[in-house]
Motif scaffolding. Structure first.
Motif, PDB file in Angstrom:
ATOM      1  N   ARG A 155       0.830  -1.197   0.000  1.00 55.24           N
ATOM      2  CA  ARG A 155       0.000   0.000   0.000  1.00 55.24           C
ATOM      3  C   ARG A 155       0.876   1.263   0.000  1.00 55.24           C
ATOM      4  O   ARG A 155       0.588   2.238  -0.707  1.00 55.24           O
ATOM      5  CB  ARG A 155      -0.927  -0.014   1.220  1.00 55.24           C
ATOM      6  N   ALA A 173      -8.657  16.639  11.686  1.00 54.57           N
ATOM      7  CA  ALA A 173      -9.838  16.374  10.856  1.00 54.57           C
ATOM      8  C   ALA A 173      -9.876  17.253   9.615  1.00 54.57           C
ATOM      9  O   ALA A 173     -10.559  16.945   8.632  1.00 54.57           O
ATOM     10  CB  ALA A 173     -11.114  16.561  11.683  1.00 54.57           C
ATOM     11  N   LYS A 174      -9.120  18.378   9.647  1.00 55.42           N
ATOM     12  CA  LYS A 174      -9.104  19.271   8.479  1.00 55.42           C
ATOM     13  C   LYS A 174      -8.352  18.676   7.296  1.00 55.42           C
ATOM     14  O   LYS A 174      -8.591  19.040   6.154  1.00 55.42           O
ATOM     15  CB  LYS A 174      -8.441  20.606   8.850  1.00 55.42           C
ATOM     16  N   VAL A 180      -6.982  15.061   7.415  1.00 54.46           N
ATOM     17  CA  VAL A 180      -6.923  13.599   7.398  1.00 54.46           C
ATOM     18  C   VAL A 180      -8.341  13.041   7.434  1.00 54.46           C
ATOM     19  O   VAL A 180      -9.154  13.477   8.245  1.00 54.46           O
ATOM     20  CB  VAL A 180      -6.137  13.084   8.630  1.00 54.46           C
ATOM     21  N   ARG A 181      -8.619  12.061   6.568  1.00 55.11           N
ATOM     22  CA  ARG A 181      -9.933  11.431   6.591  1.00 55.11           C
ATOM     23  C   ARG A 181      -9.870  10.073   7.282  1.00 55.11           C
ATOM     24  O   ARG A 181      -8.806   9.500   7.447  1.00 55.11           O
ATOM     25  CB  ARG A 181     -10.431  11.245   5.154  1.00 55.11           C
ATOM     26  N   ASN A 182     -11.011   9.578   7.675  1.00 59.20           N
ATOM     27  CA  ASN A 182     -11.127   8.199   8.169  1.00 59.20           C
ATOM     28  C   ASN A 182     -10.295   7.910   9.416  1.00 59.20           C
ATOM     29  O   ASN A 182      -9.744   6.815   9.563  1.00 59.20           O
ATOM     30  CB  ASN A 182     -10.709   7.202   7.076  1.00 59.20           C
ATOM     31  N   MET A 183     -10.229   8.896  10.313  1.00 56.31           N
ATOM     32  CA  MET A 183      -9.519   8.640  11.565  1.00 56.31           C
ATOM     33  C   MET A 183     -10.251   7.574  12.370  1.00 56.31           C
ATOM     34  O   MET A 183     -11.483   7.563  12.411  1.00 56.31           O
ATOM     35  CB  MET A 183      -9.402   9.928  12.389  1.00 56.31           C
ATOM     36  N   LEU A 231      -6.053   4.058   5.338  1.00 55.96           N
ATOM     37  CA  LEU A 231      -5.615   4.523   4.020  1.00 55.96           C
ATOM     38  C   LEU A 231      -6.592   3.976   2.990  1.00 55.96           C
ATOM     39  O   LEU A 231      -6.869   2.767   2.950  1.00 55.96           O
ATOM     40  CB  LEU A 231      -4.210   4.016   3.712  1.00 55.96           C
ATOM     41  N   GLU A 232      -7.097   4.850   2.165  1.00 62.46           N
ATOM     42  CA  GLU A 232      -8.057   4.381   1.152  1.00 62.46           C
ATOM     43  C   GLU A 232      -7.339   3.613   0.052  1.00 62.46           C
ATOM     44  O   GLU A 232      -6.149   3.812  -0.200  1.00 62.46           O
ATOM     45  CB  GLU A 232      -8.814   5.573   0.571  1.00 62.46           C
ATOM     46  N   ILE A 281     -12.187   7.036  17.458  1.00 64.23           N
ATOM     47  CA  ILE A 281     -12.644   8.233  16.763  1.00 64.23           C
ATOM     48  C   ILE A 281     -13.716   7.805  15.778  1.00 64.23           C
ATOM     49  O   ILE A 281     -13.510   6.874  14.988  1.00 64.23           O
ATOM     50  CB  ILE A 281     -11.471   8.927  16.029  1.00 64.23           C
ATOM     51  N   GLN A 303     -14.909  11.583  12.783  1.00 64.71           N
ATOM     52  CA  GLN A 303     -13.828  12.569  12.976  1.00 64.71           C
ATOM     53  C   GLN A 303     -13.843  13.222  14.373  1.00 64.71           C
ATOM     54  O   GLN A 303     -13.227  14.270  14.568  1.00 64.71           O
ATOM     55  CB  GLN A 303     -13.884  13.658  11.889  1.00 64.71           C
TER      56      GLN A 303
END
Lengths: 70, 70, 70, 70, 70, 70, 70, 70, 70, 70, 70, 70
Positions: free
Chosen positions: A29, D31-32, D34-37, D67-68, F49, F52
């Motif tokens: 990844r 959160a601004k 990073v996604r998917n925490m 990670l997507e 979390i 978010q």
């Protein structure tokens, strides 16, 4: 050549098969967005248990890579 | 659902085959007396050597399980 | 029998195949010069990445053996 | 679903109010970008003292996110 | 001013000259892509040996910097 | 009185409210099955979390209690 | 080439001049009896104080070298 | 025989006499409820001071025992 | 005189009598093959339990000695 | 201004109210005898349990302060 | 002579020049108030970054000294 | 009574007789200048070797005492 600068990122791979496979998935990844990976170090091995059996392994690694233009 | 209480026990599984198998044996044995197991963490990997070869692996894990009625 | 003295040496085995194989190689090599090996403990698992893939695993172990004539 | 890859980043939040508020601020700021925490872990709690009183708390956390496209 | 959020990244600088120089190189390289660096902490000092002499030092640091807009 | 024997168990409490509340819940749950609890030590603070935001805190403690009839 | 076995020894060098010089002395001394040294890692930095001044630095390193015939 | 599963419990013994005696008391107390104890490991040595003298030693051990029917 | 190089080896002594005796036995055994021993440091205290009693103590020490001709 | 010398002392504050309050009490008490305090770091969080409830929190901190005349 | 009692204090020296100089400054400052200093141990190396460059090094040491009249 | 503030100091006692005696000597020496000592914790056990035998034990403890007027 000996005066590179390296950056380390911490990743956790998971796999139903084995801890080695979890590491391989994390490295694969990372390869999509990081270039020049050089080494990894295992910093933790955990897993989830479902229905009283190991459902998957989660292995956390630090991955080091060369920063270009150092 | 997020307000469970978990208990952790420390177990060491051993196996002539591999460290993964040692973990599996520890989880299987725990399943006989502990319900609702949720996760494990590897905290040590050792082994015995006999006749100058690895005779068996011993892997120590912490196993977490949900306490009912929390 | 319980009053032996043991010595510990630190070795790092490497293997393209798996971390277990890296440990086995370290124990095999040690068997050439050290007698009466009794146990090992894994103290670190690392690896090299080449062409964005795991090239080989490097596992560091401490190996304990009985000192004769203690 | 169990075979995601996660990345961990290390952040330090600070707050004059409390250590919990320092963690919340770090998560909010993350959160601004990073996604998917998914989880955090507190790895250090410090603070500054001014005029002989606690002026603010500084809490360092590791934040894990999926990670997507793994 | 006391309620910033900081991020930490882990870098390894290398230098044939000295460990201090290895740290300086890591900070210099980071300055190309990271703004508002505030502190560093040395987390490991290693080195390579070639021809039975120290060829270069490798110093790993954590570098903290202020995230803007926290 | 100074020659008691104590046992330690490891518990993880969780709470949407605060880390203190997570500790309190773990102690309350333990009180249902363990007598003579004497002290606790926080050994880890984590959290989940969701969307978010911090959904709940998970605090792991070791709880020591006196074994009767020592 | 990736499947070597390495051994690690722990040495402490001392020097009135500097910690770097202490490491260099340890590596130079090791070169008299150990072949194929590859890396070192600093595991501790201490020193003696005499007449209220630093008299000498003592730096402990682990030195890794390739075992021949692995 | 090499494929047992072991469980570890953490106990603290105390003694006015010596740290060894504190360990012995912990093992003796454990013998009342745990069978097949195999090893212990000292994980902490503390003590209480009363009237400016050592009043008793408190030694924390992990005790490992074989789980039957593994 | 301050610029010696020291080497450290790791030994485990065992004794049915006491942990101190286990250390003494390790130092005595080392004296047969190592010259110029200077210090030791206890790095672990364990023991075996037989018939529900402490059968022997096992204490692991690091022993430092001066390398001649540094 | 950047070339101060700091001293660190280790204190444990206790409070029936909360861990934050325990830290505040330790800092307040230190203010009676120590000048120029600059920072603190939490190094341990424990507590006493009485009647099966948390009776008070005990938080150990290191407090750093500037030494005058450095 | 071997039965002294030593006390250890923790100091942080800072220097724009180098980590060694930071240690020297801490030892020099300690010499104003502490007698009979015998050894030091480096327990942390940090630094401040200003204008994207290392502004000064901060090295934390433990300093041991003989207590008179032991 | 539960809201005291404690201070911890680090001392090293030495003794030709035993590690326990080294601790006792450290506590006795501390009693000359520190009041209200409450507990100690062993943080390191070392020793000097002379003429290939243990010459004396050096045990480092942290000693906690109540600060008056908290």
């Amino acid at each position: 050549m000996s005066e590179h600068v390296y950056k380390t990122v911490e990743l956790t791979g998971s796999s139903a098969a084995s801890p080695e496979d979890a590491v391989r998935r994390a490295v694969e990844r990372a390869a999509k967005t990081v270039r020049n990976m050089r080494w990894f170090e295992v910093v933790g091995t955990r897993g989830h248990i479902e229905d009283q059996k190991i459902a998957h392994w989660q292995v956390t690694i630090k991955v080091g890579f060369t920063l270009e233009g150092a």
